[in-house]
Design a protein around this motif. Structure first.
Motif, PDB file in Angstrom:
ATOM      1  N   GLU A  44      38.030   0.364 -30.293  1.00 15.98           N
ATOM      2  CA  GLU A  44      36.800   1.155 -30.401  1.00 15.98           C
ATOM      3  C   GLU A  44      36.765   1.911 -31.721  1.00 15.98           C
ATOM      4  OE1 GLU A  44      35.676   3.563 -26.947  1.00 15.98           O
ATOM      5  OE2 GLU A  44      37.051   2.307 -25.785  1.00 15.98           O
ATOM      6  N   GLY A  45      37.920   2.385 -32.164  1.00 19.80           N
ATOM      7  CA  GLY A  45      37.998   3.148 -33.399  1.00 19.80           C
ATOM      8  C   GLY A  45      37.611   2.347 -34.630  1.00 19.80           C
ATOM      9  N   THR A  46      37.570   1.036 -34.499  1.00 20.04           N
ATOM     10  CA  THR A  46      37.132   0.168 -35.587  1.00 20.04           C
ATOM     11  C   THR A  46      35.628  -0.049 -35.518  1.00 20.04           C
ATOM     12  OG1 THR A  46      39.245  -0.983 -35.473  1.00 20.04           O
ATOM     13  CG2 THR A  46      37.478  -2.113 -36.623  1.00 20.04           C
ATOM     14  N   VAL A  47      35.102  -0.115 -34.309  1.00 18.00           N
ATOM     15  CA  VAL A  47      33.696  -0.455 -34.100  1.00 18.00           C
ATOM     16  C   VAL A  47      32.763   0.695 -34.473  1.00 18.00           C
ATOM     17  CG1 VAL A  47      31.979  -1.052 -32.337  1.00 18.00           C
ATOM     18  CG2 VAL A  47      34.199  -2.217 -32.386  1.00 18.00           C
ATOM     19  N   TYR A  48      33.080   1.906 -34.063  1.00 15.71           N
ATOM     20  CA  TYR A  48      32.165   3.023 -34.301  1.00 15.71           C
ATOM     21  C   TYR A  48      31.881   3.274 -35.790  1.00 15.71           C
ATOM     22  CZ  TYR A  48      32.211   4.058 -29.320  1.00 15.71           C
ATOM     23  OH  TYR A  48      32.064   3.968 -27.963  1.00 15.71           O
ATOM     24  N   PRO A  49      32.895   3.281 -36.661  1.00 13.32           N
ATOM     25  CA  PRO A  49      32.590   3.454 -38.089  1.00 13.32           C
ATOM     26  C   PRO A  49      31.772   2.290 -38.654  1.00 13.32           C
ATOM     27  CG  PRO A  49      34.922   3.860 -37.670  1.00 13.32           C
ATOM     28  CD  PRO A  49      34.333   3.309 -36.414  1.00 13.32           C
ATOM     29  N   ALA A  50      32.032   1.087 -38.164  1.00 15.41           N
ATOM     30  CA  ALA A  50      31.262  -0.074 -38.633  1.00 15.41           C
ATOM     31  C   ALA A  50      29.803   0.045 -38.205  1.00 15.41           C
ATOM     32  CB  ALA A  50      31.875  -1.371 -38.101  1.00 15.41           C
ATOM     33  N   LEU A  51      29.547   0.518 -36.989  1.00 18.73           N
ATOM     34  CA  LEU A  51      28.171   0.730 -36.537  1.00 18.73           C
ATOM     35  C   LEU A  51      27.479   1.762 -37.425  1.00 18.73           C
ATOM     36  CD1 LEU A  51      28.725   0.794 -32.669  1.00 18.73           C
ATOM     37  CD2 LEU A  51      27.458  -0.954 -33.958  1.00 18.73           C
ATOM     38  N   ALA A  52      28.190   2.837 -37.753  1.00 18.34           N
ATOM     39  CA  ALA A  52      27.622   3.885 -38.611  1.00 18.34           C
ATOM     40  C   ALA A  52      27.292   3.334 -39.996  1.00 18.34           C
ATOM     41  CB  ALA A  52      28.589   5.067 -38.712  1.00 18.34           C
ATOM     42  N   ARG A  53      28.181   2.496 -40.551  1.00 15.38           N
ATOM     43  CA  ARG A  53      27.917   1.897 -41.873  1.00 15.38           C
ATOM     44  C   ARG A  53      26.699   0.985 -41.826  1.00 15.38           C
ATOM     45  NH1 ARG A  53      33.489   1.501 -41.866  1.00 15.38           N
ATOM     46  NH2 ARG A  53      33.431  -0.688 -41.243  1.00 15.38           N
ATOM     47  N   LEU A  54      26.594   0.177 -40.784  1.00 18.40           N
ATOM     48  CA  LEU A  54      25.448  -0.729 -40.664  1.00 18.40           C
ATOM     49  C   LEU A  54      24.147   0.056 -40.491  1.00 18.40           C
ATOM     50  CD1 LEU A  54      27.044  -3.474 -38.398  1.00 18.40           C
ATOM     51  CD2 LEU A  54      26.385  -3.715 -40.807  1.00 18.40           C
ATOM     52  N   GLU A  55      24.217   1.161 -39.759  1.00 16.49           N
ATOM     53  CA  GLU A  55      23.026   1.995 -39.592  1.00 16.49           C
ATOM     54  C   GLU A  55      22.647   2.654 -40.917  1.00 16.49           C
ATOM     55  OE1 GLU A  55      21.145   5.202 -36.486  1.00 16.49           O
ATOM     56  OE2 GLU A  55      23.315   5.246 -36.783  1.00 16.49           O
ATOM     57  N   SER A  56      23.626   3.172 -41.638  1.00 17.40           N
ATOM     58  CA  SER A  56      23.363   3.795 -42.940  1.00 17.40           C
ATOM     59  C   SER A  56      22.752   2.808 -43.927  1.00 17.40           C
ATOM     60  CB  SER A  56      24.656   4.362 -43.536  1.00 17.40           C
ATOM     61  OG  SER A  56      25.097   5.448 -42.777  1.00 17.40           O
ATOM     62  N   ALA A  57      23.132   1.542 -43.793  1.00 14.96           N
ATOM     63  CA  ALA A  57      22.616   0.495 -44.681  1.00 14.96           C
ATOM     64  C   ALA A  57      21.237   0.007 -44.254  1.00 14.96           C
ATOM     65  CB  ALA A  57      23.586  -0.676 -44.727  1.00 14.96           C
ATOM     66  N   GLY A  58      20.723   0.540 -43.137  1.00 16.16           N
ATOM     67  CA  GLY A  58      19.398   0.139 -42.660  1.00 16.16           C
ATOM     68  C   GLY A  58      19.388  -1.172 -41.885  1.00 16.16           C
ATOM     69  N   LEU A  59      20.579  -1.641 -41.480  1.00 24.50           N
ATOM     70  CA  LEU A  59      20.666  -2.910 -40.758  1.00 24.50           C
ATOM     71  C   LEU A  59      20.615  -2.716 -39.244  1.00 24.50           C
ATOM     72  CD1 LEU A  59      23.438  -4.565 -42.962  1.00 24.50           C
ATOM     73  CD2 LEU A  59      20.937  -4.712 -43.202  1.00 24.50           C
ATOM     74  N   LEU A  60      20.889  -1.498 -38.807  1.00 22.54           N
ATOM     75  CA  LEU A  60      20.792  -1.126 -37.392  1.00 22.54           C
ATOM     76  C   LEU A  60      19.951   0.132 -37.274  1.00 22.54           C
ATOM     77  CD1 LEU A  60      24.483  -1.464 -36.096  1.00 22.54           C
ATOM     78  CD2 LEU A  60      22.617  -3.119 -35.856  1.00 22.54           C
ATOM     79  N   GLN A  61      19.353   0.287 -36.124  1.00 17.72           N
ATOM     80  CA  GLN A  61      18.597   1.495 -35.782  1.00 17.72           C
ATOM     81  C   GLN A  61      19.173   1.988 -34.463  1.00 17.72           C
ATOM     82  OE1 GLN A  61      14.420   0.727 -35.636  1.00 17.72           O
ATOM     83  NE2 GLN A  61      13.919   2.690 -34.757  1.00 17.72           N
ATOM     84  N   SER A  62      19.225   3.298 -34.273  1.00 20.46           N
ATOM     85  CA  SER A  62      19.790   3.832 -33.032  1.00 20.46           C
ATOM     86  C   SER A  62      18.847   4.835 -32.382  1.00 20.46           C
ATOM     87  CB  SER A  62      21.137   4.501 -33.305  1.00 20.46           C
ATOM     88  OG  SER A  62      20.961   5.682 -34.048  1.00 20.46           O
ATOM     89  N   HIS A  63      19.084   5.035 -31.098  1.00 19.65           N
ATOM     90  CA  HIS A  63      18.392   6.078 -30.344  1.00 19.65           C
ATOM     91  C   HIS A  63      19.307   6.521 -29.207  1.00 19.65           C
ATOM     92  CE1 HIS A  63      17.418   2.546 -27.863  1.00 19.65           C
ATOM     93  NE2 HIS A  63      17.307   3.402 -26.864  1.00 19.65           N
ATOM     94  N   LEU A  64      19.114   7.730 -28.734  1.00 25.68           N
ATOM     95  CA  LEU A  64      19.905   8.248 -27.621  1.00 25.68           C
ATOM     96  C   LEU A  64      19.207   7.968 -26.301  1.00 25.68           C
ATOM     97  CD1 LEU A  64      21.084  11.716 -28.985  1.00 25.68           C
ATOM     98  CD2 LEU A  64      22.434   9.629 -28.734  1.00 25.68           C
ATOM     99  N   GLU A  65      20.005   7.593 -25.299  1.00 26.83           N
ATOM    100  CA  GLU A  65      19.493   7.405 -23.934  1.00 26.83           C
ATOM    101  C   GLU A  65      20.367   8.205 -22.996  1.00 26.83           C
ATOM    102  OE1 GLU A  65      18.874   3.484 -22.341  1.00 26.83           O
ATOM    103  OE2 GLU A  65      17.835   2.813 -24.150  1.00 26.83           O
TER     104      GLU A  65
END
Length: 116
Positions: A44-65
Motif C-alpha cells: 500500500e505504501g507504494t500505491v498511495y504516493p503513485a496515486l498522488a503523483r498521477l493526480e498531480s499530473a492531471g491523469l486521475l481525479q479524486s473525490h471523497l465518499e
C-alpha cells in the motif's frame, strides 16, 4: 511469485491507470484488485504516493465518499488525459516487451513449444 520491486515500480502507473479505467476505486480497494491479479507483493505504501503523483499530473481525479465502515474514502478515476496516457504507456510497454523478447529469445505468447 515475487516481482522485482524495481520492475514493478516502473509499471505501477500503467497498472493503476488500467485498473482505474475499468472502475473507479480507493487506495486499499485498488491494492486488493492488483493483488488478486497476481501482484501479491504490492505494498500500500507504494500505491498511495503513485496515486498522488498521477493526480498531480492531471491523469486521475479524486473525490471523497462517506464509508459505513470508517472515515471517508478518497476515490480515484481516470481523466481524459489519463485515458490518453494509458494508451501511450500501453503502446510503450508492448514495444518494450517485444524488444526484450527479441533479445532474450522468448517465444511470443501462444508460440511456446512450437518449432519453426
Amino acid at each position: 511469485m515475487a516481482h522485482d520491486p524495481q520492475m514493478l515500480k516502473g509499471v505501477l502507473s500503467l497498472l493503476l491507470l488500467s485498473v482505474l479505467r475499468e472502475e473507479p476505486g480507493y487506495g486499499y480497494g485498488i491494492v486488493t484488485r492488483l493483488k488478486a491479479a497476481g501482484f501479491e507483493d504490492l505494498a500500500e505504501g507504494t500505491v498511495y504516493p503513485a496515486l498522488a503523483r498521477l493526480e498531480s499530473a492531471g491523469l486521475l481525479q479524486s473525490h471523497l465518499e462517506l464509508s459505513a465502515s470508517g472515515p471517508a474514502r478518497k476515490y480515484y478515476r481516470t481523466t481524459p488525459a489519463g485515458v490518453a496516457e494509458l494508451a501511450a504507456r500501453g503502446r510503450a510497454w508492448r514495444s518494450l516487451v517485444a524488444a526484450v523478447d527479441t533479445v532474450t529469445g522468448a517465444a511470443p505468447p501462444g508460440n511456446e513449444g512450437k518449432s519453426a
